[in-house]
Write an enzyme that holds these catalytic residues in place. Structure first.
Site, PDB file in Angstrom:
ATOM      1  N   SER A 153      -5.928  -2.803  -5.919  1.00  0.00           N
ATOM      2  CA  SER A 153      -5.448  -1.612  -5.213  1.00  0.00           C
ATOM      3  C   SER A 153      -5.240  -1.908  -3.740  1.00  0.00           C
ATOM      4  O   SER A 153      -4.669  -1.095  -3.028  1.00  0.00           O
ATOM      5  CB  SER A 153      -6.443  -0.467  -5.382  1.00  0.00           C
ATOM      6  OG  SER A 153      -7.733  -0.884  -5.002  1.00  0.00           O
ATOM      7  N   HIS A 174       0.076  -2.434 -10.217  1.00  0.00           N
ATOM      8  CA  HIS A 174      -0.960  -1.479  -9.807  1.00  0.00           C
ATOM      9  C   HIS A 174      -0.849  -0.212 -10.660  1.00  0.00           C
ATOM     10  O   HIS A 174       0.091   0.568 -10.507  1.00  0.00           O
ATOM     11  CB  HIS A 174      -0.772  -1.170  -8.309  1.00  0.00           C
ATOM     12  CG  HIS A 174      -1.836  -0.315  -7.719  1.00  0.00           C
ATOM     13  ND1 HIS A 174      -1.649   0.439  -6.597  1.00  0.00           N
ATOM     14  CD2 HIS A 174      -3.118  -0.089  -8.104  1.00  0.00           C
ATOM     15  CE1 HIS A 174      -2.754   1.092  -6.307  1.00  0.00           C
ATOM     16  NE2 HIS A 174      -3.661   0.794  -7.213  1.00  0.00           N
ATOM     17  N   GLU A 186       2.932   0.604  -9.734  1.00  0.00           N
ATOM     18  CA  GLU A 186       3.484   0.061  -8.496  1.00  0.00           C
ATOM     19  C   GLU A 186       3.623  -1.453  -8.704  1.00  0.00           C
ATOM     20  O   GLU A 186       2.643  -2.122  -9.034  1.00  0.00           O
ATOM     21  CB  GLU A 186       2.484   0.350  -7.366  1.00  0.00           C
ATOM     22  CG  GLU A 186       3.079   0.706  -6.055  1.00  0.00           C
ATOM     23  CD  GLU A 186       2.000   1.045  -5.006  1.00  0.00           C
ATOM     24  OE1 GLU A 186       0.784   0.916  -5.272  1.00  0.00           O
ATOM     25  OE2 GLU A 186       2.404   1.439  -3.904  1.00  0.00           O
ATOM     26  N   ASN A 224      -1.717   3.623  -1.724  1.00  0.00           N
ATOM     27  CA  ASN A 224      -2.975   3.830  -1.000  1.00  0.00           C
ATOM     28  C   ASN A 224      -2.786   3.971   0.506  1.00  0.00           C
ATOM     29  O   ASN A 224      -3.629   4.547   1.190  1.00  0.00           O
ATOM     30  CB  ASN A 224      -3.966   2.722  -1.341  1.00  0.00           C
ATOM     31  CG  ASN A 224      -4.590   2.984  -2.704  1.00  0.00           C
ATOM     32  OD1 ASN A 224      -4.907   4.139  -3.028  1.00  0.00           O
ATOM     33  ND2 ASN A 224      -4.751   1.955  -3.513  1.00  0.00           N
TER      34      ASN A 224
HETATM   35  N1  3HC Z   1      -7.090   8.818 -21.728  1.00  0.00           N
HETATM   36  C1  3HC Z   1      -6.165   9.488 -22.420  1.00  0.00           C
HETATM   37  N2  3HC Z   1      -5.821  10.778 -22.143  1.00  0.00           N
HETATM   38  C2  3HC Z   1      -6.474  11.383 -21.132  1.00  0.00           C
HETATM   39  C3  3HC Z   1      -7.467  10.733 -20.361  1.00  0.00           C
HETATM   40  C4  3HC Z   1      -7.770   9.386 -20.697  1.00  0.00           C
HETATM   41  N3  3HC Z   1      -8.675   8.667 -20.029  1.00  0.00           N
HETATM   42  N4  3HC Z   1      -7.922  11.615 -19.419  1.00  0.00           N
HETATM   43  C5  3HC Z   1      -7.233  12.755 -19.581  1.00  0.00           C
HETATM   44  N5  3HC Z   1      -6.362  12.628 -20.617  1.00  0.00           N
HETATM   45  C6  3HC Z   1      -5.376  13.594 -21.071  1.00  0.00           C
HETATM   46  C7  3HC Z   1      -6.008  14.774 -21.749  1.00  0.00           C
HETATM   47  O1  3HC Z   1      -6.182  14.552 -23.123  1.00  0.00           O
HETATM   48  C8  3HC Z   1      -4.968  15.870 -21.510  1.00  0.00           C
HETATM   49  O2  3HC Z   1      -3.923  15.768 -22.465  1.00  0.00           O
HETATM   50  P1  3HC Z   1      -2.997  17.064 -22.841  1.00  0.00           P
HETATM   51  O3  3HC Z   1      -2.164  17.350 -21.626  1.00  0.00           O
HETATM   52  O4  3HC Z   1      -2.206  16.600 -23.994  1.00  0.00           O
HETATM   53  O5  3HC Z   1      -3.960  18.161 -23.150  1.00  0.00           O
HETATM   54  C9  3HC Z   1      -4.403  15.509 -20.147  1.00  0.00           C
HETATM   55  O6  3HC Z   1      -4.713  14.135 -19.922  1.00  0.00           O
HETATM   56  C10 3HC Z   1      -5.010  16.336 -19.075  1.00  0.00           C
HETATM   57  O7  3HC Z   1      -6.424  16.191 -19.141  1.00  0.00           O
HETATM   58  P2  3HC Z   1      -7.475  17.393 -19.095  1.00  0.00           P
HETATM   59  O8  3HC Z   1      -6.869  18.629 -19.703  1.00  0.00           O
HETATM   60  O9  3HC Z   1      -8.765  16.905 -19.622  1.00  0.00           O
HETATM   61  O10 3HC Z   1      -7.739  17.636 -17.563  1.00  0.00           O
HETATM   62  P3  3HC Z   1      -6.754  17.965 -16.395  1.00  0.00           P
HETATM   63  O11 3HC Z   1      -5.624  18.811 -16.820  1.00  0.00           O
HETATM   64  O12 3HC Z   1      -7.644  18.417 -15.319  1.00  0.00           O
HETATM   65  O13 3HC Z   1      -6.145  16.524 -16.009  1.00  0.00           O
HETATM   66  C11 3HC Z   1      -6.137  14.505 -14.849  1.00  0.00           C
HETATM   67  C12 3HC Z   1      -6.956  15.462 -15.694  1.00  0.00           C
HETATM   68  C13 3HC Z   1      -4.997  13.899 -15.670  1.00  0.00           C
HETATM   69  C14 3HC Z   1      -7.081  13.403 -14.417  1.00  0.00           C
HETATM   70  C15 3HC Z   1      -5.534  15.316 -13.634  1.00  0.00           C
HETATM   71  O14 3HC Z   1      -6.527  16.027 -12.986  1.00  0.00           O
HETATM   72  C16 3HC Z   1      -4.842  14.432 -12.623  1.00  0.00           C
HETATM   73  O15 3HC Z   1      -3.698  14.057 -12.793  1.00  0.00           O
HETATM   74  N6  3HC Z   1      -5.568  14.113 -11.540  1.00  0.00           N
HETATM   75  C17 3HC Z   1      -5.066  13.234 -10.495  1.00  0.00           C
HETATM   76  C18 3HC Z   1      -5.322  11.825 -10.922  1.00  0.00           C
HETATM   77  C19 3HC Z   1      -4.849  10.852  -9.906  1.00  0.00           C
HETATM   78  O16 3HC Z   1      -4.341  11.174  -8.836  1.00  0.00           O
HETATM   79  N7  3HC Z   1      -5.007   9.561 -10.227  1.00  0.00           N
HETATM   80  C20 3HC Z   1      -4.673   8.501  -9.325  1.00  0.00           C
HETATM   81  C21 3HC Z   1      -5.904   8.033  -8.619  1.00  0.00           C
HETATM   82  S1  3HC Z   1      -5.521   6.777  -7.452  1.00  0.00           S
HETATM   83  C22 3HC Z   1      -5.614   5.359  -8.341  1.00  0.00           C
HETATM   84  O17 3HC Z   1      -5.931   5.314  -9.507  1.00  0.00           O
HETATM   85  C23 3HC Z   1      -5.222   4.123  -7.587  1.00  0.00           C
HETATM   86  C24 3HC Z   1      -6.355   3.342  -7.035  1.00  0.00           C
HETATM   87  O18 3HC Z   1      -5.821   2.235  -6.377  1.00  0.00           O
HETATM   88  C25 3HC Z   1      -7.244   4.088  -6.082  1.00  0.00           C
END
Ligand code: 3HC
Length: 317
Positions: A153, A174, A186, A224
């Protein structure tokens, strides 16, 4: 120790990378025009197991490499749980789940696992020295044509590439957490990354159902560099008593339609990871605008790292 090899990459030691088309829809699952037919993912943590999940679901034989069998088993368990959730939600069939799991093999030996693979994706902890030693081993044992991708990252792809004898074949892929859900990959080009390698990895990301976005190697890349200052500023607003963590998150969720507020997201990413990335930005640009908020430093010192330790800006059960 289990060390399983797949056979689908027969003859790939000799093959060269082609600059493939980007029409992912016309290809057989599990192959790319550029000739990627087998993938090795090193590291089965949150990001690694997610990458294995999407690669295997897209039809590729994948070898998952871990340091201990119990870690590999834990990664397989997580993948199984996430696939089961997809079956329950009727996003995939039970047969697809079984086929996906059938494509995943595990190994405890990076040297053996990369000996017959077209692409290695490294997803181990963000410590340069650790990655440097691993890249050295991979470089010695992987065939000449093999692409070495890192899911880092924040560590410089150019610097990682310089640890190998094949800088043109080193690139950043990424992914974002949760990998099965987030659409972005990315694609980070190091100083010497070959265009054919960028094309091959771009095409592969599409084959995995992701949207690849290119960026040149630079501290924090694009994601990031933009995300972390926002998270840091959100922490400053709490630190300065402008609003509570809950209220800062509400503002960004309801006012800016973010799925998670920045403080909840910081917990989800890991406060230690956020701090490390801010250090990379601060050191890389020598610009005080990336100065980590003292509250973030204090929370990391206190071991409140977010979801993974049960407490960060929020408490987790
Ligand atoms: N595997 C498979 N499916 C998953 C999952 C996983 N680990 N986690 C969640 N899901 C699915 C759920 O089954 C659900 O599916 P559906 O739409 O068919 O019902 C969907 O994702 C949404 O999950 P939830 O209903 O449980 O919960 P939310 O609606 O609150 O969504 C989230 C959860 C997808 C994590 C959402 O909150 C989100 O998009 N958050 C932002 C995440 C983000 O910004 N990530 C990037 C972080 S930065 C990074 O990773 C880079 C690093 O360098 C720092």
């Amino acid at each position: 120790m289990e060390s399983t090899k797949h056979s689908s990459a027969e003859g790939t030691n000799e093959h060269q990378l082609n600059a493939g088309t980007t029409d992912a829809g016309t290809r057989e699952p599990g192959t790319t025009d550029a000739g990627i037919q087998s993938i090795t993912v090193i590291g089965g943590g949150t990001m690694g197991n997610g990458i294995v999940h999407v690669a295997a679901m897209s039809g590729f034989p994948v070898t998952l490499v871990e340091t201990k069998q119990e870690y590999a088993d834990r990664a397989l368990l997580t993948i199984g749980k996430n696939l089961t959730r997809m079956v329950t939600k009727e996003k995939i069939s039970q047969e697809q789940m079984d086929q996906t799991l059938g494509r995943i093999h595990t190994s405890l030996s990076p040297a053996e696992a990369v000996a017959n693979t077209d692409l290695v994706i490294e997803a181990i902890p963000e410590q340069f020295e650790l990655k440097k030693s691993l890249f050295d081993v991979i470089d010695q044992h992987a065939p000449e044509h093999t692409i070495l991708a890192s899911n880092t990252s924040s560590i410089s792809i150019t610097k990682l590439a310089a640890c190998t004898r094949r800088p043109p074949k080193v690139i950043g892929m990424h992914f974002f957490n949760p990998v099965p859900v987030m659409k972005l990959v990315e694609v980070i080009r190091g100083l010497e990354t070959d265009d054919a390698v960028t094309q091959a990895v771009t095409e592969l990301a599409m084959q995995m159902g992701k949207v690849p976005v290119p960026a040149n190697d630079s501290p924090g890349f694009v994601s990031n560099r933009v995300l972390m200052p926002m998270i840091n500023e959100a922490i400053f607003t709490v630190y300065e008593g402008v609003a509570t963590a809950e209220d800062v998150d509400q503002v960004m969720k309801l006012g800016m339609a973010h799925p998670m507020g920045p403080l909840r997201l910081a917990d989800f990413i890991g406060l230690d990871v956020c701090l490390d990335i801010l250090h990379v930005l601060y050191d890389g640009f020598r610009d005080p605008k990336y100065r980590p908020c003292p509250l973030l430093v204090k929370m990391v010192d206190a071991g409140k790292l977010g979801n993974k330790t049960g407490e960060g800006f929020y408490k987790y059960g």
